[in-house]
Enzyme design. Structure first.
Site, PDB file in Angstrom:
ATOM      1  N   GLU A 176       1.045  -1.039   0.142  1.00 46.03           N
ATOM      2  CA  GLU A 176       0.633   0.199   0.022  1.00 46.03           C
ATOM      3  C   GLU A 176       0.775   0.788  -0.323  1.00 46.03           C
ATOM      4  OE1 GLU A 176      -2.899   0.626   3.698  1.00 46.03           O
ATOM      5  OE2 GLU A 176      -3.603   1.951   2.025  1.00 46.03           O
ATOM      6  N   ASN A 234      -4.449   4.431  -2.340  1.00 45.33           N
ATOM      7  CA  ASN A 234      -5.436   5.118  -1.886  1.00 45.33           C
ATOM      8  C   ASN A 234      -5.764   6.575  -2.329  1.00 45.33           C
ATOM      9  OD1 ASN A 234      -5.443   4.021   1.195  1.00 45.33           O
ATOM     10  ND2 ASN A 234      -3.619   4.854   0.657  1.00 45.33           N
ATOM     11  N   GLU A 266      -7.788   2.227  -3.108  1.00 46.62           N
ATOM     12  CA  GLU A 266      -8.495   1.973  -2.223  1.00 46.62           C
ATOM     13  C   GLU A 266      -9.612   3.098  -2.272  1.00 46.62           C
ATOM     14  OE1 GLU A 266      -6.114   1.351   0.666  1.00 46.62           O
ATOM     15  OE2 GLU A 266      -5.428  -0.573   0.191  1.00 46.62           O
ATOM     16  N   ASP A 296     -11.962   0.433   2.057  1.00 44.87           N
ATOM     17  CA  ASP A 296     -10.863   0.907   2.880  1.00 44.87           C
ATOM     18  C   ASP A 296     -11.852   0.731   4.325  1.00 44.87           C
ATOM     19  OD1 ASP A 296      -8.248   0.892   4.132  1.00 44.87           O
ATOM     20  OD2 ASP A 296      -7.919   2.471   3.048  1.00 44.87           O
ATOM     21  N   GLU A 353      -6.470  -4.967   7.806  1.00 40.23           N
ATOM     22  CA  GLU A 353      -5.096  -4.329   8.588  1.00 40.23           C
ATOM     23  C   GLU A 353      -4.787  -3.786   9.912  1.00 40.23           C
ATOM     24  OE1 GLU A 353      -6.117  -0.296   6.114  1.00 40.23           O
ATOM     25  OE2 GLU A 353      -7.430  -0.513   6.955  1.00 40.23           O
TER      26      GLU A 353
HETATM   27  P1  C2E Z   1      -5.273   3.405   5.314  1.00 38.76           P
HETATM   28  O1  C2E Z   1      -5.431   3.747   4.287  1.00 38.76           O
HETATM   29  O2  C2E Z   1      -6.664   2.593   6.493  1.00 38.76           O
HETATM   30  O3  C2E Z   1      -4.290   3.294   5.827  1.00 38.76           O
HETATM   31  C1  C2E Z   1      -2.949   2.272   6.494  1.00 38.76           C
HETATM   32  C2  C2E Z   1      -2.645   3.005   7.802  1.00 38.76           C
HETATM   33  O4  C2E Z   1      -2.438   2.635   9.016  1.00 38.76           O
HETATM   34  C3  C2E Z   1      -1.459   4.284   7.477  1.00 38.76           C
HETATM   35  O5  C2E Z   1      -1.125   5.332   8.549  1.00 38.76           O
HETATM   36  C4  C2E Z   1      -0.490   3.393   8.246  1.00 38.76           C
HETATM   37  O6  C2E Z   1       0.975   3.198   8.891  1.00 38.76           O
HETATM   38  C5  C2E Z   1      -1.712   2.926   8.908  1.00 38.76           C
HETATM   39  N1  C2E Z   1      -0.768   0.659  10.039  1.00 38.76           N
HETATM   40  C6  C2E Z   1      -0.275   0.465   8.694  1.00 38.76           C
HETATM   41  N2  C2E Z   1      -0.395  -0.146   9.839  1.00 38.76           N
HETATM   42  C7  C2E Z   1      -0.457  -0.274  11.076  1.00 38.76           C
HETATM   43  C8  C2E Z   1      -0.168  -1.405  12.828  1.00 38.76           C
HETATM   44  O7  C2E Z   1      -0.403  -2.402  12.586  1.00 38.76           O
HETATM   45  N3  C2E Z   1      -1.024  -0.407  13.980  1.00 38.76           N
HETATM   46  C9  C2E Z   1      -0.848   1.186  13.228  1.00 38.76           C
HETATM   47  N4  C2E Z   1      -2.142   1.324  14.689  1.00 38.76           N
HETATM   48  N5  C2E Z   1      -1.420   2.000  12.032  1.00 38.76           N
HETATM   49  C10 C2E Z   1      -0.971   1.023  11.512  1.00 38.76           C
HETATM   50  P2  C2E Z   1      -1.358   6.396   7.006  1.00 38.76           P
HETATM   51  O8  C2E Z   1       0.214   6.090   6.357  1.00 38.76           O
HETATM   52  O9  C2E Z   1      -0.952   7.707   8.578  1.00 38.76           O
HETATM   53  O10 C2E Z   1      -2.436   7.221   6.543  1.00 38.76           O
HETATM   54  C11 C2E Z   1      -3.251   7.046   7.580  1.00 38.76           C
HETATM   55  C12 C2E Z   1      -4.136   7.246   6.036  1.00 38.76           C
HETATM   56  O11 C2E Z   1      -3.846   8.734   5.040  1.00 38.76           O
HETATM   57  C13 C2E Z   1      -4.651   6.474   5.139  1.00 38.76           C
HETATM   58  O12 C2E Z   1      -5.211   5.137   5.992  1.00 38.76           O
HETATM   59  C14 C2E Z   1      -5.269   6.957   4.163  1.00 38.76           C
HETATM   60  O13 C2E Z   1      -6.488   7.255   4.171  1.00 38.76           O
HETATM   61  C15 C2E Z   1      -4.850   8.271   4.038  1.00 38.76           C
HETATM   62  N6  C2E Z   1      -3.725   8.406   2.717  1.00 38.76           N
HETATM   63  C16 C2E Z   1      -2.284   7.921   2.586  1.00 38.76           C
HETATM   64  N7  C2E Z   1      -1.989   8.108   1.382  1.00 38.76           N
HETATM   65  C17 C2E Z   1      -2.630   8.380   0.808  1.00 38.76           C
HETATM   66  C18 C2E Z   1      -3.294   8.815  -0.137  1.00 38.76           C
HETATM   67  O14 C2E Z   1      -1.943   9.034  -0.672  1.00 38.76           O
HETATM   68  N8  C2E Z   1      -4.106   9.767  -0.659  1.00 38.76           N
HETATM   69  C19 C2E Z   1      -4.790   9.575   0.820  1.00 38.76           C
HETATM   70  N9  C2E Z   1      -6.078  10.600  -0.777  1.00 38.76           N
HETATM   71  N10 C2E Z   1      -5.379   9.483   0.850  1.00 38.76           N
HETATM   72  C20 C2E Z   1      -4.263   9.124   1.817  1.00 38.76           C
HETATM   73 MG    MG Z   2      -8.042   2.094   6.222  1.00 41.05          MG
HETATM   74 MG    MG Z   3      -5.833   2.584   2.316  1.00 41.38          MG
END
Ligand code: C2E
Ligand code: MG
Ligand code: MG
Length: 398
Positions: A176, A234, A266, A296, A353
């Site tokens: 991802e 995403n 996603e 997602d 996830e």
């Molecule tokens: P998401 O798509 O649900 O991504 C999963 C989030 O959970 C990611 O946070 C990831 O770092 C975190 N995560 C993964 N494994 C674990 C785990 O074992 N425990 C915990 N506590 N957390 C875990 P991140 O990278 O801070 O991203 C947050 C959200 O931001 C993403 O949720 C997604 O909705 C959004 N996002 C990230 N990149 C993009 C992008 O390029 N475009 C858009 N539109 N949204 C994005």
């Molecule tokens: Mg998610």
């Molecule tokens: Mg995601």
């Protein structure tokens, strides 16, 4: 900050349970303790104190003023920095309470199921520092529209990658892409701090196109090293109103030498359900062109079976709120079982996830879940570090 420096107020109507909580907190070495038997007296105490406690431990089910109403007052009047809910709360409801509190700058660290234990309290209070620092980032990192525009133009926003592996054999099958803003001062900013502004300012298609193109470039490099992985990207809900998106994404992947069926887009469950009718055309065209479509944060958006069956999804990602700790929480396990059942009936792939422990991994494997993603396997890493991160990964022994 160590636990001994924290101050905690216990708000609990049940005398025995309140004393129990205080005793466990004392055992943990927490120095600053206070207590209240209901929401009204707690508010009274808090308003009269010059130094609000760091954390409120709040029972939800109290006569008079329930815990949610109480947390609402605390948040609005900024009477504490963080809250822990002392009740079993399913992730969808916890999510609602967190969103409500966050709007006023109050952190809800999490919920602990009764009976309380030392370990449960230590785990949730231990996240105080992390979560507050994450929150402090908001203030430290000044995010303005102008510097975001520059960031996009100067390629300071880049994809980091987190692997998804098969639960059956541990094999990595996809990554991802998660947006990270790497600033000149070395600070790496997470998406919560800038995606909302990007969405509000109409820059989201620029971000998505950039993330897609960059991710494809990394994929080609890994392909050449013999590491074959699909990409999960995403996509913001605004794509549902973007008539040109399907053609543009097709063109981007073609230009970068990646096939659409190696890319999964996603969309969060709540975003699609809010605007399903309008978005159906865009989603259908993306499917026609061969892209995979993933739901997602599944489980937090309240979609019905009939809604889900109308949308051409290929994959479902069970929200991490239901996954982490599921091996010891029957309610979470029940949501996972229901999601797996639904996915089977609709013939969707499933990714769990937020897999953080071997116990949760084992439970998911036993339930027949297809894929896992989470800190147990690897944290998100920059593209150049992905091969090493995959090299460190070992499937848990059965
Ligand atoms: P998401 O798509 O649900 O991504 C999963 C989030 O959970 C990611 O946070 C990831 O770092 C975190 N995560 C993964 N494994 C674990 C785990 O074992 N425990 C915990 N506590 N957390 C875990 P991140 O990278 O801070 O991203 C947050 C959200 O931001 C993403 O949720 C997604 O909705 C959004 N996002 C990230 N990149 C993009 C992008 O390029 N475009 C858009 N539109 N949204 C994005
Ligand atoms: Mg998610
Ligand atoms: Mg995601």
């Amino acid at each position: 900050m160590s636990l001994s420096q924290l101050s905690v107020m216990v708000v609990e109507d049940h005398g025995f349970q309140r004393r129990m909580a205080l005793r466990l907190l004392t055992d943990l070495g927490i120095g600053g303790l206070s207590e209240a038997a209901d929401g009204h007296s707690a508010l009274h105490l808090l308003e009269g104190s010059s130094q609000p406690p760091d954390v409120l431990l709040v029972d939800l089910d109290m006569p008079g003023m329930d815990g949610i109403e109480f947390i609402g007052h605390v948040a609005q009047r900024q009477l504490a920095r963080a809250v822990v809910v002392a009740s079993a709360l399913d992730p969808a409801l916890l999510n609602t309470v967190q969103t409500m509190a966050r709007a006023y700058g109050l952190r809800v660290l999490g919920s602990v199921e009764k009976p309380l234990t030392r370990d449960k309290l230590a785990a949730v209070l231990g996240s105080f520092d992390d979560q507050l620092h994450a929150y402090d980032d908001d203030e430290v990192v000044e995010v303005t529209v102008a510097n975001l525009r520059d960031a996009l133009a100067n390629n300071e926003i880049e994809p980091w990658f987190q692997p998804q592996v098969e639960l059956g054999n541990g094999k990595p099958v996809a990554v991802e892409a998660l947006a990270r803003w790497r600033r000149n001062d070395g600070h790496v900013v997470r998406p919560v701090h800038f995606i909302p502004l990007i969405e509000r300012e109409g820059m989201v298609s620029e971000l998505t196109d950039h993330m897609l193109a960059q991710s494809c470039r990394w994929k080609r490099q890994w392909d050449q090293q013999g590491i074959r992985l699909n990409l999960a990207i995403n996509v913001s809900p605004q794509v549902l109103g973007d008539e040109g998106a399907a053609d543009r994404y097709q063109e981007i992947v073609r230009r970068e030498g990646v096939a659409p069926n190696e890319v999964i887009l996603e969309l969060t469950e709540s975003s699609v359900m809010a605007d399903a009718a309008r978005g159906l055309g865009v989603l259908a065209r993306l499917r026609l062109k061969g892209f995979g479509l993933s739901i997602d944060d599944f489980g937090t958006g309240y979609s019905s079976l009939s809604q889900l069956s109308q949308i051409p999804f290929t994959e479902l990602k069970i929200d991490q709120g239901f996954v982490s700790g599921a091996h010891k929480q029957p309610r979470k396990r029940a949501v996972i079982e229901a999601s797996l059942d639904l996915a089977r009936k609709l013939q969707l792939d499933v990714v769990a996830e937020g897999v953080e422990t071997v116990e949760d991994w084992q439970m998911l494997a036993d339930l027949g879940c297809g894929m896992a993603q989470g800190h147990l396997i690897a944290q998100p890493v920059p593209g150049e570090e992905l091969p090493a991160a995959l090299g460190r990964w070992r499937r848990p022994e059965h």
